[in-house]
Scaffold this motif. Structure first.
Motif, short mmCIF file in Angstrom:
data_model
loop_
_atom_site.label_atom_id
_atom_site.label_comp_id
_atom_site.label_asym_id
_atom_site.label_seq_id
_atom_site.Cartn_x
_atom_site.Cartn_y
_atom_site.Cartn_z
N ARG A 7 2.38 0.66 6.85
CA ARG A 7 2.70 0.59 5.42
C ARG A 7 4.20 0.52 5.25
O ARG A 7 4.92 1.43 5.67
CB ARG A 7 2.15 1.84 4.70
N VAL B 250 3.74 2.90 10.52
CA VAL B 250 3.59 1.73 11.36
C VAL B 250 3.05 0.56 10.55
O VAL B 250 3.47 -0.59 10.72
CB VAL B 250 2.66 2.08 12.55
N ASN C 103 0.83 -1.20 0.00
CA ASN C 103 0.00 0.00 0.00
C ASN C 103 0.87 1.26 0.00
O ASN C 103 2.03 1.20 0.39
CB ASN C 103 -0.88 0.01 1.25
N PRO C 104 0.28 2.38 -0.40
CA PRO C 104 1.05 3.63 -0.33
C PRO C 104 1.52 3.89 1.10
O PRO C 104 0.80 3.61 2.06
CB PRO C 104 0.04 4.69 -0.75
N PHE D 119 -3.28 10.03 -1.90
CA PHE D 119 -1.99 10.71 -1.87
C PHE D 119 -1.83 11.47 -3.18
O PHE D 119 -2.19 10.94 -4.23
CB PHE D 119 -0.86 9.70 -1.73
N TRP E 264 6.10 11.76 12.03
CA TRP E 264 5.21 12.91 11.86
C TRP E 264 5.58 14.06 12.78
O TRP E 264 5.16 15.20 12.54
CB TRP E 264 3.76 12.52 12.11
N PRO F 254 6.65 6.80 -3.45
CA PRO F 254 8.04 6.61 -3.87
C PRO F 254 8.68 7.92 -4.33
O PRO F 254 7.98 8.82 -4.77
CB PRO F 254 7.89 5.67 -5.07
N ARG G 168 -4.56 6.05 -4.71
CA ARG G 168 -5.52 5.74 -3.65
C ARG G 168 -4.80 5.32 -2.37
O ARG G 168 -3.86 4.53 -2.41
CB ARG G 168 -6.36 4.56 -4.16
N GLY G 169 -5.23 5.87 -1.23
CA GLY G 169 -4.70 5.42 0.05
C GLY G 169 -5.22 4.03 0.36
O GLY G 169 -6.19 3.56 -0.25
N GLY G 170 -4.61 3.37 1.29
CA GLY G 170 -4.98 1.99 1.57
C GLY G 170 -6.29 1.83 2.31
O GLY G 170 -6.89 0.76 2.30
N ASP G 171 -6.74 2.90 2.97
CA ASP G 171 -7.93 2.77 3.82
C ASP G 171 -9.22 3.00 3.06
O ASP G 171 -9.27 3.79 2.13
CB ASP G 171 -7.85 3.80 4.95
N ALA H 60 3.26 7.77 5.97
CA ALA H 60 3.96 8.63 6.94
C ALA H 60 5.35 8.92 6.39
O ALA H 60 5.87 8.14 5.57
CB ALA H 60 4.07 7.92 8.29
N PRO H 61 5.95 10.00 6.81
CA PRO H 61 7.31 10.27 6.35
C PRO H 61 8.25 9.14 6.77
O PRO H 61 7.99 8.43 7.74
CB PRO H 61 7.70 11.57 7.07
N SER I 124 0.74 5.38 18.40
CA SER I 124 0.49 4.35 17.39
C SER I 124 0.77 4.85 15.96
O SER I 124 0.83 4.05 15.03
CB SER I 124 -0.95 3.85 17.48
N LEU I 125 0.94 6.14 15.79
CA LEU I 125 1.36 6.64 14.47
C LEU I 125 2.86 6.89 14.50
O LEU I 125 3.44 7.13 15.55
CB LEU I 125 0.63 7.94 14.12
N SER I 126 3.45 6.88 13.33
CA SER I 126 4.90 6.98 13.27
C SER I 126 5.42 8.27 13.88
O SER I 126 4.87 9.34 13.66
CB SER I 126 5.38 6.89 11.82
N TYR J 110 1.25 12.95 -4.33
CA TYR J 110 2.59 12.92 -4.92
C TYR J 110 3.27 11.57 -4.69
O TYR J 110 3.04 10.97 -3.67
CB TYR J 110 3.44 14.05 -4.33
N PRO J 111 4.11 11.14 -5.62
CA PRO J 111 4.52 11.81 -6.87
C PRO J 111 3.38 11.88 -7.89
O PRO J 111 3.40 12.74 -8.75
CB PRO J 111 5.67 10.96 -7.38
N ARG K 197 -1.51 15.25 6.13
CA ARG K 197 -1.23 16.14 4.99
C ARG K 197 -1.82 15.59 3.71
O ARG K 197 -1.18 15.62 2.66
CB ARG K 197 0.29 16.30 4.75
N ARG K 198 -3.01 14.97 3.85
CA ARG K 198 -3.59 14.48 2.61
C ARG K 198 -5.10 14.59 2.59
O ARG K 198 -5.72 15.04 3.54
CB ARG K 198 -3.13 13.05 2.32
N VAL L 182 7.52 12.02 0.80
CA VAL L 182 6.80 11.36 -0.29
C VAL L 182 7.50 10.07 -0.70
O VAL L 182 8.70 10.06 -0.96
CB VAL L 182 6.69 12.31 -1.51
N SER M 51 9.18 5.20 10.56
CA SER M 51 8.44 5.08 9.31
C SER M 51 7.02 4.65 9.64
O SER M 51 6.72 4.38 10.81
CB SER M 51 9.11 4.06 8.38
#
Lengths: 560, 560
Positions: A202, A200, A131-132, B305, B165, A177, B312-315, A135-136, B160-162, B307-308, B259-260, A175, A198
């Motif tokens: 993806r 968690v 999946n995309p 998302f 961020w 890729p 589609r996001g995974g959710d 997170a940075p 729980s998030l990276s 960029y690039p 940011r999306r 971003v 990175s």
């Protein structure tokens, strides 16, 4: 309390008087020869030309050549105390493909081995695995010239130079890729990559690691050389890599640390360059930067910063100042560029004023105490004899320049002055019992003194051979620490006619670095003292240092 | 052991059967109405148009507006437990000039206060104080939307998030002087600057701090608004700042984190945008990105998302899928852009397939268990009733779109279906004793269920007023956690005719954030629970979150 204060005042007063006498130097040889008019005339020309010198430096800006180099393998660094250099060895841990297109998570790390030393920009791509990536990606990179830099931690570094020279980065990539080119330049063979944070859920992966190399050395212009044996081939190869990676938009001292133009370092780099890549414009630009940033007294820069615009560095080294004329002479002889040599001639003459200030009317150099005398990274070294010799060396270079530029009448004082300084050296610094030069009040014996005295031609050929033979036997002599001084020992052995001895010395010293795994020659090397550092921190040492690149000069200059 | 394994197998088998029945949903209302042909026809159109949708998204790319904003002061953050939000208050520590052109050394730090929240690039200049700076400058920057981010340490974060961020950077700057623009975008009011390493002997200083702001909101197009009192003025101002800082090349959910583009968040942002900055193209672009990245089954993206390239996001969130048609309807009504609405019509219809799949033949929504049902960041919330209502809300939006686009014949099934689902709601989810909607097997009472049922028009006006009045008194009700759900409560109060109550509710909830120092409205806010975080880490919360910007929508839409 009061008494103590008074006594301190007295000491300060005496020091002031001594300093004043030192600075005024009413008894210097310069005054005895009444050279003020000559130096004033040169100063006028310097002031007229300084701006144009910087313009000429800009015009000689070299194009940087690029190559894309891929890493050759993944390695691990393993502790190997007492065997490998600085106690670290690298062991192949896998193919580069083993870390490509695979999911990575925080804490994961690996070390890329590019197989050789390069200066350039590190590039890589990030990809999403499924999946995309949401997170940075936060990464740490550590760039190492030697295994210890990717083996030891930077956290405990407490050397005397700023930790900011250690080549590590924390990079956040928003971003994925994308292909990332880190904006700063690094000097390295190894790159340690560590995932700090990175997404968690993806996963991301790496692909396409490479270095886009940067050098103003052009491989197409490299002069051919036929080594006589494998060791010569190695010495030449490692010298060339060292030189190449220091050749940027000036001759840098080291592409990892300092990354700037130092006059003394330039001299040796230029000598190696003339017999290899022959980038005369780069020497010209470097000379013009040092000239164009000379101070208002007309003193050439000992070191200069290039960006955002050329500016004189804060340091001044007396021996480097003296070596401006020899460096210009080398350039003229190699390139036959009389226009540049004529243009810079006033500056070459003017430098004599600063060095002769500290030569007394008897022709003897006296350490003024307020100058940085370099010679070598050896705090125990007494530098009087070396400096004395270097001033003679400088005078002779100006004289030779005058001959080539048809300006002998301007420096007609030199032959007598050289003669006076030679006599002073023999009278004051030659120990005929030992057959060695001594230096300073404590009559210190060193390789530095012998080498520079020989190079300055203070001695007869016979004396030169004698002192270079004697110093070998004098086990208490102060020994060289840096390849910079080792270079002058080899040069002196050559000058004394000891061709074989010189080659053996070179093979032994620089060859040892190769045996220890050097891809490029090191700033500092004393066999058996792996952690020696002029900055109290071996991690900050430069392991690709241009003043160490001269085996190629010797091999290609003294072929028989 | 064998017996146990067998029993596990049996359980797995039963679960599989249940899942299959769930997935096939042979008893769904969709099948009862025999809608397959309709959805197939739309799918064909979606497949034909998907590429052009992304092209149209690209064509609608907005220009970003810049402003240069200077910091207003230097502040310190001080512990103020129990009084200030999250226990940190800022105190003015000096003028910005007090940290400019002064020498800095490793370990030194200060906090810049820009006086308000901005999204943009941080810029500053470095200067040398006396001699040229002879080593890179290594700096740490921490960007904070709220004081806690520059007060608390990021090191202990374990949400729980990276951690990536969290807005901090380590930056190495090779050349001094120079002006540096950090390449990443940040969302912040405060910037903590710390010197990690720098030249040991040569001092550097800072000058010219600024943020180059980024937003696709155009202040010149902002519709006028006359607040009735100071609180309204504040609510409008903070809403606008929140919206502005989230308006980038799409409507972002939060400029600090994620940011999306999220569909549900977009809907509220767009509503606020129509009565303020009126950037219709940005809504169009956002809709086209979500449409152009719809999956091969024709499901619109819940998030995408940019960029690039848009992906589609995974959710996938079921309620967000249902809200595509309402979002498109809002856009059509605000912009009158029938071309875009016609173009995206097939996708709006197609989304019904995914939501109706889980409505049984009795017209009742049954949680399939394999979808993310959002509604609010409240894990205890039963979502059946809310989802049921949102599906009705979606059906009605498609119906209204059909009217406006003259396509009623394509969705002639909707009125009967809405009627069936309304009946099912009343039969199954309405507790006439309590005068409240219930949700799930445990008949949970929540603000969410009442609000969405009212917004879906399931009730008569009288019932709507009743249940919005009753929920206020039902102290055990599940309460909203996010401004996103609070928005729907206010909207439901308005829908039920409780204009004053709605305004009071809004003043009370959003006003409290202002009283606690909010420059922009927060992603999550429950009064008295300063550290609440859906991600188990308050530092990672977004404190400028677009779904919280709707007070401006209410203030400007319901003026009387």
């Amino acid at each position: 309390m009061i008494k103590k204060q008074n006594s301190i005042k007295l000491v300060v007063y005496i020091i002031c008087i001594l300093n004043v006498s030192c600075l005024v130097a009413s008894n210097s040889i310069k005054n005895a020869y009444e050279l003020d008019d000559i130096f004033s005339a040169q100063m006028e020309l310097i002031d007229q030309r300084r701006v144009s010198w910087l313009e000429k430096a800009e015009q000689a800006m070299p194009e940087l050549n690029h190559k894309i180099i891929k890493p050759v393998s993944i390695v691990s660094v393993e502790k190997d105390t007492g065997k490998s250099f600085q106690g670290w060895k690298t062991v192949k841990a896998g193919e580069v493909s083993s870390v490509c297109n695979k999911p990575f998570a925080p804490g994961d790390s690996f070390i890329l081995d590019f197989g050789d030393h390069y200066t350039g920009n590190f590039c890589f791509s990030l990809c999403s695995i499924d999946n995309p990536v949401d997170a940075p990606v936060r990464l740490e990179f550590i760039f190492g010239e030697v295994p210890a830099e990717v083996g030891d931690s930077f956290d405990t570094y407490c050397g005397s130079l700023s930790r900011s020279w250690l080549q590590d980065e924390i990079v956040n990539i928003d971003v994925v890729p994308q292909t990332v080119k880190l904006p700063r330049r690094y000097a390295f063979r190894y790159v340690k990559v560590r995932v700090v944070a990175s997404s968690v859920s993806r996963k991301f992966g790496f692909t396409d690691f490479e270095v886009e190399t940067l050098t103003s050395a052009n491989e197409d212009k490299l002069l051919p050389f036929t080594p006589k044996n494998e060791r010569q081939a190695e010495l030449d190869r490692v010298s060339l890599t060292t030189l190449r990676d220091c050749m940027q938009t000036v001759f840098e001292d080291g592409p990892k640390r300092d990354r700037r133009l130092w006059l003394g370092d330039l001299r040796l780099q230029a000598q190696a360059n003339y017999v290899t890549y022959q980038n005369y414009d780069l020497v010209k630009r470097s000379l013009y930067i040092l000239a164009g940033t000379s101070d208002k007294k007309g003193m050439v820069s000992t070191c200069a910063f290039e960006y955002p615009k050329p500016v004189r560095g804060g340091d001044s080294i007396l021996d480097y100042t003296a070596l401006f004329a020899p460096t210009l002479l080398d350039y003229l002889e190699a390139s036959n560029d009389k226009e540049t040599a004529n243009d810079l001639w006033p500056l070459a003459v003017k430098q004599l004023e600063f060095v002769l200030e500290h030569v007394n009317s008897d022709g003897l150099f006296i350490d003024p105490g307020n100058w940085w005398l370099f010679i070598d990274w050896n705090n125990d070294l007494d530098k009087q004899a070396s400096e004395h010799a270097i001033i003679i060396y400088s005078l002779k270079a100006v004289c030779r320049l005058a001959e080539l530029l048809d300006k002998k009448e301007q420096v007609s004082f030199i032959p007598a002055m050289v003669s006076s300084m030679k006599s002073a050296a023999i009278s004051n610094l030659w120990d005929s019992n030992l057959g060695l030069f001594v230096s300073g009040a404590n009559r210190q014996i060193s390789w530095a003194s012998q080498s520079w005295m020989v190079l300055a031609g203070v001695t007869s050929s016979e004396q030169a051979r004698m002192c270079m033979a004697n110093i070998e036997k004098y086990t208490d002599a102060q020994k060289p620490v840096t390849p910079y001084l080792h270079h002058h020992v080899v040069a002196a052995l050559m000058e004394a006619g000891y061709h074989e001895k010189a080659m053996a010395y070179m093979n032994n010293y620089w060859g040892k670095m190769i045996d220890l795994g050097a891809d490029t020659f090191w700033e500092v090397f004393v066999p058996g003292q792996d952690f020696l550092s002029p900055y109290n921190g071996y991690l900050i040492n430069s392991y690709c240092h241009a003043w160490s690149c001269t085996p190629t000069y010797f091999l290609r200059t003294y072929k028989n």
